[in-house]
Design an enzyme around this catalytic site. Sequence first.
Site, PDB file in Angstrom:
ATOM      1  N   MET A  48       0.854  -1.181   0.000  1.00 27.56           N
ATOM      2  CA  MET A  48       0.000   0.000   0.000  1.00 27.56           C
ATOM      3  C   MET A  48       0.891   1.233   0.000  1.00 27.56           C
ATOM      4  O   MET A  48       1.664   1.436   0.946  1.00 27.56           O
ATOM      5  CB  MET A  48      -0.910  -0.044   1.228  1.00 27.56           C
ATOM      6  CG  MET A  48      -1.932  -1.179   1.125  1.00 27.56           C
ATOM      7  SD  MET A  48      -3.239  -1.102   2.354  1.00 27.56           S
ATOM      8  CE  MET A  48      -2.399  -1.775   3.748  1.00 27.56           C
ATOM      9  N   CYS A  76      -5.625   1.053  -9.016  1.00 24.69           N
ATOM     10  CA  CYS A  76      -5.296   2.284  -8.297  1.00 24.69           C
ATOM     11  C   CYS A  76      -5.898   3.487  -9.008  1.00 24.69           C
ATOM     12  O   CYS A  76      -5.682   3.686 -10.204  1.00 24.69           O
ATOM     13  CB  CYS A  76      -3.784   2.434  -8.197  1.00 24.69           C
ATOM     14  SG  CYS A  76      -3.316   3.887  -7.283  1.00 24.69           S
ATOM     15  N   HIS A 136     -10.655  -6.073  -6.152  1.00 19.55           N
ATOM     16  CA  HIS A 136     -11.204  -5.150  -5.158  1.00 19.55           C
ATOM     17  C   HIS A 136     -12.664  -4.958  -5.563  1.00 19.55           C
ATOM     18  O   HIS A 136     -12.951  -4.410  -6.624  1.00 19.55           O
ATOM     19  CB  HIS A 136     -10.419  -3.837  -5.200  1.00 19.55           C
ATOM     20  CG  HIS A 136     -10.859  -2.833  -4.188  1.00 19.55           C
ATOM     21  ND1 HIS A 136     -10.216  -1.632  -4.002  1.00 19.55           N
ATOM     22  CD2 HIS A 136     -11.879  -2.836  -3.298  1.00 19.55           C
ATOM     23  CE1 HIS A 136     -10.826  -0.938  -3.058  1.00 19.55           C
ATOM     24  NE2 HIS A 136     -11.846  -1.647  -2.608  1.00 19.55           N
TER      25      HIS A 136
HETATM   26  C1  LIG Z   1      -2.780   4.036   1.876  1.00 18.00           C
HETATM   27  C2  LIG Z   1      -3.203   3.000   0.861  1.00 18.00           C
HETATM   28  C3  LIG Z   1      -2.354   2.706  -0.192  1.00 18.00           C
HETATM   29  C4  LIG Z   1      -2.722   1.734  -1.127  1.00 18.00           C
HETATM   30  N1  LIG Z   1      -1.831   1.401  -2.104  1.00 18.00           N
HETATM   31  C5  LIG Z   1      -2.129   0.382  -2.934  1.00 18.00           C
HETATM   32  C6  LIG Z   1      -1.167  -0.110  -3.857  1.00 18.00           C
HETATM   33  O1  LIG Z   1      -0.021   0.372  -3.924  1.00 18.00           O
HETATM   34  N2  LIG Z   1      -1.533  -1.136  -4.665  1.00 18.00           N
HETATM   35  C7  LIG Z   1      -2.779  -1.718  -4.591  1.00 18.00           C
HETATM   36  O2  LIG Z   1      -3.054  -2.665  -5.325  1.00 18.00           O
HETATM   37  N3  LIG Z   1      -3.703  -1.279  -3.729  1.00 18.00           N
HETATM   38  C8  LIG Z   1      -3.388  -0.270  -2.890  1.00 18.00           C
HETATM   39  N4  LIG Z   1      -4.318   0.141  -1.975  1.00 18.00           N
HETATM   40  C9  LIG Z   1      -5.659  -0.483  -1.974  1.00 18.00           C
HETATM   41  C10 LIG Z   1      -5.680  -1.704  -1.077  1.00 18.00           C
HETATM   42  O3  LIG Z   1      -4.763  -2.673  -1.530  1.00 18.00           O
HETATM   43  C11 LIG Z   1      -7.065  -2.341  -1.082  1.00 18.00           C
HETATM   44  O4  LIG Z   1      -7.399  -2.749  -2.385  1.00 18.00           O
HETATM   45  C12 LIG Z   1      -8.148  -1.396  -0.572  1.00 18.00           C
HETATM   46  O5  LIG Z   1      -7.713  -0.648   0.543  1.00 18.00           O
HETATM   47  C13 LIG Z   1      -9.402  -2.189  -0.208  1.00 18.00           C
HETATM   48  O6  LIG Z   1      -9.089  -3.256   0.655  1.00 18.00           O
HETATM   49  P1  LIG Z   1      -9.201  -3.126   2.275  1.00 18.00           P
HETATM   50  O7  LIG Z   1     -10.591  -2.691   2.570  1.00 18.00           O
HETATM   51  O8  LIG Z   1      -8.856  -4.510   2.772  1.00 18.00           O
HETATM   52  O9  LIG Z   1      -8.189  -2.088   2.674  1.00 18.00           O
HETATM   53  C14 LIG Z   1      -3.975   1.084  -1.025  1.00 18.00           C
HETATM   54  C15 LIG Z   1      -4.809   1.386   0.051  1.00 18.00           C
HETATM   55  C16 LIG Z   1      -4.439   2.326   0.989  1.00 18.00           C
HETATM   56  C17 LIG Z   1      -5.357   2.610   2.161  1.00 18.00           C
END
Ligand SMILES: Cc1cc2nc3c(=O)[nH]c(=O)nc-3n(C[C@H](O)[C@H](O)[C@H](O)COP(=O)(O)O)c2cc1C
Length: 319
Positions: free
Chosen positions: A1, A83, A154
């Site tokens: 992330m 993203c 996602h």
């Molecule tokens: C601060 C932040 C940075 C993120 N950076 C990426 C990333 O570099 N690559 C990616 O595939 N998803 C990234 N995401 C998305 C997460 O991988 C994920 O898909 C999204 O937060 C939903 O899942 P969750 O509810 O489990 O967090 C990021 C999320 C956050 C909060």
Amino acid sequence: MMDWTDRHCRVFHRLMTRRARLYTEMLTTGAILHGDRRRLLGFDASEHPVALQLGGSSQRDLATCAKIGEDFGYDEINLNVGCPSDRVQDGRFGACLMAEPKLVAACVDAMKRAVNIPVTVKCRIGIDKQDPEVALDALARDVVAAGADALAVHARKAWLDGLSPKENRDIPPLDYDRVYRLKAALPDLPIIINGGIGSLSEARAHLSRVDGVMLGRAAYQEPWRLLTVDPDIFGEPAPHATMKDAFEAMMPYVERELARGTRLHAITRHFVGAFHGVPGARAFRRHLAENGVKPGAGANVLRDAIALVEDRATVSVAA
Ligand SMILES: Cc1cc2nc3c(=O)[nH]c(=O)nc-3n(C[C@H](O)[C@H](O)[C@H](O)COP(=O)(O)O)c2cc1C
């Protein structure tokens, strides 16, 4: 992330689960091709299995970067098609590629030809006005034809027109059923579901419908949940019974990194949620916040912070 995780964080998370696959933050092909590769891609041997996530849309650059990643020792290359940030749209990668499944497939094909490790894709269910029934199937079928080894989804749209990246992680509604239907339509493709999954009991429920579960914010903000991944998901003992034991095992790494010139805070910033709900957690956080950032802060700061917390056995999956 991006901006949250890094290799220090992954070493920490690996001490709580041997089996979960860890992913790097997205690294653009431009950064890898023109930046400090050792700093961007270097990782600790303890992190395996670890996937390198790439952002880009040039077949040639992605193939080159996938090969560089394989040579660094990564176990998987993952292409980011999820993203939503502006910076990313301008560069024509990330979620905007949901509109170009043929291009994504050509990128997967180029990477598959370049490496012998699995090549996977992480995507959304659609973007903007796309119909997720059509858009997700189109992307999935094209990347499967190109040889993708798995798809992480996602389970919400990205609204590129109007929402900030942060809003795009919360506001478009989650649609897990859409991901289940994709699994039913493509039973041979390993599907990993992601988005809003907050506990391991929720993760386990998804596993009856799909092949894997990806935790983002819950894993980062409440890393103690990872201590139950191996017992509750894989039926194997946890690497450490308590978070304190995991920290004990982290100490040699911390000392090695400090000796290499890494600042303590660069590592301890990932520990904020480590002791959620445990007596002493607030004192732990305060001690690190006040002392971990001081110039020359050493491992004793972390030791003293940990000593402020009560020891507790592994948290149960129902937590
Ligand atoms: C601060 C932040 C940075 C993120 N950076 C990426 C990333 O570099 N690559 C990616 O595939 N998803 C990234 N995401 C998305 C997460 O991988 C994920 O898909 C999204 O937060 C939903 O899942 P969750 O509810 O489990 O967090 C990021 C999320 C956050 C909060």
